[in-house]
Write a protein that holds these residues in place. Structure first.
Motif, PDB file in Angstrom:
ATOM      1  N   TRP A  79       0.975  -1.200  -0.312  1.00 24.14           N
ATOM      2  CA  TRP A  79       0.174   0.486   0.063  1.00 24.14           C
ATOM      3  C   TRP A  79       1.210   1.098   0.333  1.00 24.14           C
ATOM      4  O   TRP A  79       2.154   1.384   0.913  1.00 24.14           O
ATOM      5  CB  TRP A  79      -0.970   0.140   1.063  1.00 24.14           C
ATOM      6  CG  TRP A  79      -1.624   1.179   1.792  1.00 24.14           C
ATOM      7  CD1 TRP A  79      -2.440   2.421   0.041  1.00 24.14           C
ATOM      8  CD2 TRP A  79      -2.334   1.611   3.045  1.00 24.14           C
ATOM      9  NE1 TRP A  79      -3.255   2.544   0.423  1.00 24.14           N
ATOM     10  CE2 TRP A  79      -3.322   2.893   2.137  1.00 24.14           C
ATOM     11  CE3 TRP A  79      -2.918   1.168   3.238  1.00 24.14           C
ATOM     12  CZ2 TRP A  79      -4.452   3.129   2.389  1.00 24.14           C
ATOM     13  CZ3 TRP A  79      -3.560   2.039   4.327  1.00 24.14           C
ATOM     14  CH2 TRP A  79      -4.368   2.355   3.895  1.00 24.14           C
ATOM     15  N   THR A  83      -0.355   7.650  -2.305  1.00 22.03           N
ATOM     16  CA  THR A  83      -0.939   8.109  -3.941  1.00 22.03           C
ATOM     17  C   THR A  83      -2.305   6.789  -3.698  1.00 22.03           C
ATOM     18  O   THR A  83      -3.241   6.740  -4.935  1.00 22.03           O
ATOM     19  CB  THR A  83       0.170   7.021  -4.969  1.00 22.03           C
ATOM     20  OG1 THR A  83       0.710   6.169  -4.782  1.00 22.03           O
ATOM     21  CG2 THR A  83       0.896   8.296  -5.204  1.00 22.03           C
ATOM     22  N   SER A  85      -1.624   3.245  -3.637  1.00 22.51           N
ATOM     23  CA  SER A  85      -2.175   2.980  -4.739  1.00 22.51           C
ATOM     24  C   SER A  85      -1.600   1.363  -3.848  1.00 22.51           C
ATOM     25  O   SER A  85      -0.915   1.228  -2.704  1.00 22.51           O
ATOM     26  CB  SER A  85      -0.968   2.814  -6.078  1.00 22.51           C
ATOM     27  OG  SER A  85      -0.097   1.859  -6.255  1.00 22.51           O
ATOM     28  N   THR A  87      -1.095  -2.958  -4.412  1.00 21.37           N
ATOM     29  CA  THR A  87      -1.107  -3.898  -5.314  1.00 21.37           C
ATOM     30  C   THR A  87      -0.506  -5.298  -4.730  1.00 21.37           C
ATOM     31  O   THR A  87       0.122  -4.921  -3.455  1.00 21.37           O
ATOM     32  CB  THR A  87       0.053  -3.725  -6.002  1.00 21.37           C
ATOM     33  OG1 THR A  87       1.204  -3.131  -5.384  1.00 21.37           O
ATOM     34  CG2 THR A  87      -0.054  -2.288  -7.524  1.00 21.37           C
TER      35      THR A  87
END
Length: 642
Positions: A79, A83, A85, A87
């Motif tokens: 994490w 941002t 984001s 993945t």
């Protein structure tokens, strides 16, 4: 329905390369419920995305790692908080459970084993890189069972256990690791100071792995800088160093007053300060970023409260949180608190408590939250060792309103016994409990002697007679609820996994008239043989529990071994086992199954290709469906699917 149960009688094979008895295999239904909504709901409780509390890098709090089942099995995810984001980092057939970021957030270190056997090496990959990008973190180090890891900016220290005991390897500035500790007793890496000059060893050189002692050691030259030892009979656990370079204070969990409490150990001065925190239950915590306060988690009777403790003044401030269980919490640099909360009726949520008292959702799971379930009711029952705490849950629409214990409607009931044994059932979300409720069973969870959360004496009382002590408490709760008209004595199921599986097999043998069905997951079934095959840390635990090895106290092991009582088993028994389980190995389960077969017992097995549990969601769904079908069929209950 897809049944893979053959002729219930065990058969033999002439192939000398395989186990000679072929045992009946339990059926796994294609579905549990006729109603589409009910079928979807129970499976979604397992398959809905779950998120662990994010674990941020020590020095770069904008980077974190967390565990999730988003892709159908539990894997590690990055994490990037700046941002937002998120993945996936790992992708292995059996999932990945253990990982941490280096202090600078540059790398993820995660543990790679083989098919769930828990034996392997640490891997390293750059933050943000995808599956397949990892390389061995310490390629020259022999594999083992993980025994702690600290990954600083400049220092990596990793512990391993194997048949020879404990070994700890230290690498500085990327150099080849050196062995800095080796001992035949159980031990682990327990901390690293923020300036990376001191590391902590938790050890049991005194011989009892249940009660670790602490040793502070210089990273530079291996000098012992301090010792903290509360043995015999009391353990210590390092929670963390003060998060300030040069600060050598360590927050330590202790049990000097007979329950889990906190102290501050200053390694430089040797001073120890026990913290007088006026809360009745078990206490854990961690430093705030400025190291002037502690975030306190207080557990009492299976529920959690959250507090702030000022180290200078001793002031304790309550922090708001809903009734239930907080399974983890971390203070952010701005003073906000991230925490993970659930209750028996509400699935896990990641939440954030701001400094102004505002409480809101931190992260929503992709695809939405899991369906809710029924609340639990507390039950307190007198027992031989004191009052026994249990939780009772009943299916929706059955009996009196929640909170009322007595009922005129006795239900088929599963006593689902927790593992550990040093663990406890709580008012937390449990997809397995919810599935049994949907299938028409009441569910009882008993925090027997041996459970945590009720003081050290309660936790340690199981050594009076291992297994039998716990079962006496379970029987007391069973008798009470039968007398209250809640539980049908003729339709009572004993079930559990790990230590709960062990208690199940021991229970159907020592309390044969009490239980109509037994369901034991990854159990100890033959204690003497289990000791021979299990991982060394478990052998160390067993030696501590029984007061010696099977060679030293054979009668104690035999007295607590389910195999000893197998001739008394009358209830149908289902055993679920992992082929690669290092904790409750498969050979001793085969021995118990052979004994059931030899006496013509009613039983079945379910095997899966993993270790002490599965991190694959669909595999867990199959197991629960198998358990519920087996119990309903054995009890003669009508089919839920036409």
């Amino acid at each position: 329905m897809n049944s893979n149960t053959d002729d219930p009688a065990a058969t033999e094979t002439d192939d000398p390369g395989v186990h000679h008895v072929v045992h009946p295999v339990a059926a796994v239904p294609d579905r549990l419920f006729e109603d589409e909504g009910a079928e979807r709901r129970w499976q979604q409780r397992f398959s809905a995305t779950r998120l662990s509390l994010a674990d941020p890098a020590r020095d770069v709090p904008a980077r974190a790692v967390y565990l999730s089942n988003e892709n159908g099995r539990y894997e590690l995810y990055y994490w990037d908080i700046a941002t937002d984001s998120r993945t996936v980092a790992t992708d292995r057939p059996d999932g990945t459970a253990h990982g941490t970021l280096s202090a600078d957030g540059a790398d993820l270190l995660w543990f790679e084993d083989n098919d769930g056997d828990e034996f392997g090496r640490w891997q390293r990959q750059p933050f943000g890189s995808g599956p397949g990008s990892a390389t061995a973190s310490m390629p020259s180090v022999e594999p083992g069972y993980p025994a702690g890891l600290e990954a600083g900016r400049n220092v990596v220290i990793a512990g391993f256990a194997d048949d020879d005991g404990t070994r700890i390897h230290l690498s500085v500035a990327g150099a080849d690791p050196t062995v800095v500790y080796r001992n035949t007793n159980d031990g682990s890496v327990d901390g690293l100071s923020y300036d990376e000059t001191i590391w902590l060893l938790a050890h049991s050189e005194h011989g009892d792995s249940r009660y670790p002692a602490l040793r502070a050691i210089s990273v530079a030259d291996g000098r012992v800088l301090g010792e903290l030892d509360d043995t015999p009979g009391k353990g210590l656990g390092a929670i963390g160093f003060a998060p300030i370079p040069g600060d050598t204070r360590v927050l330590v969990g202790h049990e000097r007053q007979g329950r889990d409490q906190l102290l501050i150990w200053d390694i430089t001065t040797g001073g120890v300060t026990e913290l007088d925190i006026d809360l009745p239950g078990d206490i854990s915590g961690d430093f705030y970023p400025d190291a002037r306060s502690l975030l306190i988690l207080h557990t009492s009777a299976g529920r959690t409260s959250m507090h702030r403790y000022d180290l200078a003044t001793g002031e304790l401030t309550d922090l708001p949180a809903a009734t239930g269980v907080i399974s983890g919490a971390v203070v952010r640099p701005d003073g906000a608190i991230w925490y993970r909360w659930s209750s028996s009726s509400a699935p896990g949520q990641l939440r954030v408590l701001a400094t102004d008292g505002t409480d809101c959702t931190l992260l929503l799971p992709p695809g939405g939250a899991a369906p809710g379930s029924e609340p639990v009711t507390e039950v307190w029952v007198p027992g031989a060792g004191g009052r026994i705490h249990a939780f009772l849950a009943r299916p929706a629409g059955w009996g009196p309103p929640a909170g009322a214990e007595h009922s005129n409607t006795a239900l088929p009931t599963v006593f689902f016994v927790h593992g550990g044994p040093a663990a406890a059932d709580e008012d937390a979300y449990d997809a397995t409990r919810a599935a049994w409720l949907d299938a028409g069973f009441a569910v009882v969870n008993v925090n027997y002697r041996g459970s945590t959360g009720y003081g050290s004496a309660w936790r340690d009382a199981l050594t009076q007679r291992v297994g039998h002590t716990e079962l006496a408490d379970i029987a007391a709760v069973h008798d009470h609820l039968v007398g209250a008209g809640v539980v049908d004595p003729g339709r009572s199921v004993l079930a559990g996994y790990s230590w709960g599986g062990f208690l199940t097999l021991l229970g159907v043998g020592t309390q044969p008239s009490r239980w109509a069905v037994g369901i034991g997951g990854v159990p100890v079934a033959d204690y003497l043989q289990a000791y021979e095959d299990e991982m060394e840390p478990l052998r160390a635990y067993d030696r501590a529990l029984f007061g010696g090895s099977p060679e030293e106290v054979p009668l104690a092991y035999a007295d607590s071994s389910p195999l000893t009582y197998v001739d008394h088993v009358v209830a149908p028994v289902l055993i679920l086992a992992g082929e690669n389980d290092p904790r409750c190995p498969i050979r001793q389960i085969d021995t118990y199954l052979d004994a059931l077969a030899a006496r013509g017992a009613t039983y079945a097995q379910y095997r899966y290709d993993a270790g002490h549990g599965s991190m694959v969601v669909q595999e867990r769904i199959r197991q629960v469906a198998c358990e519920i079908l087996y119990a309903r069929t054995a009890l003669g209950l009508p089919a839920l699917v036409s």
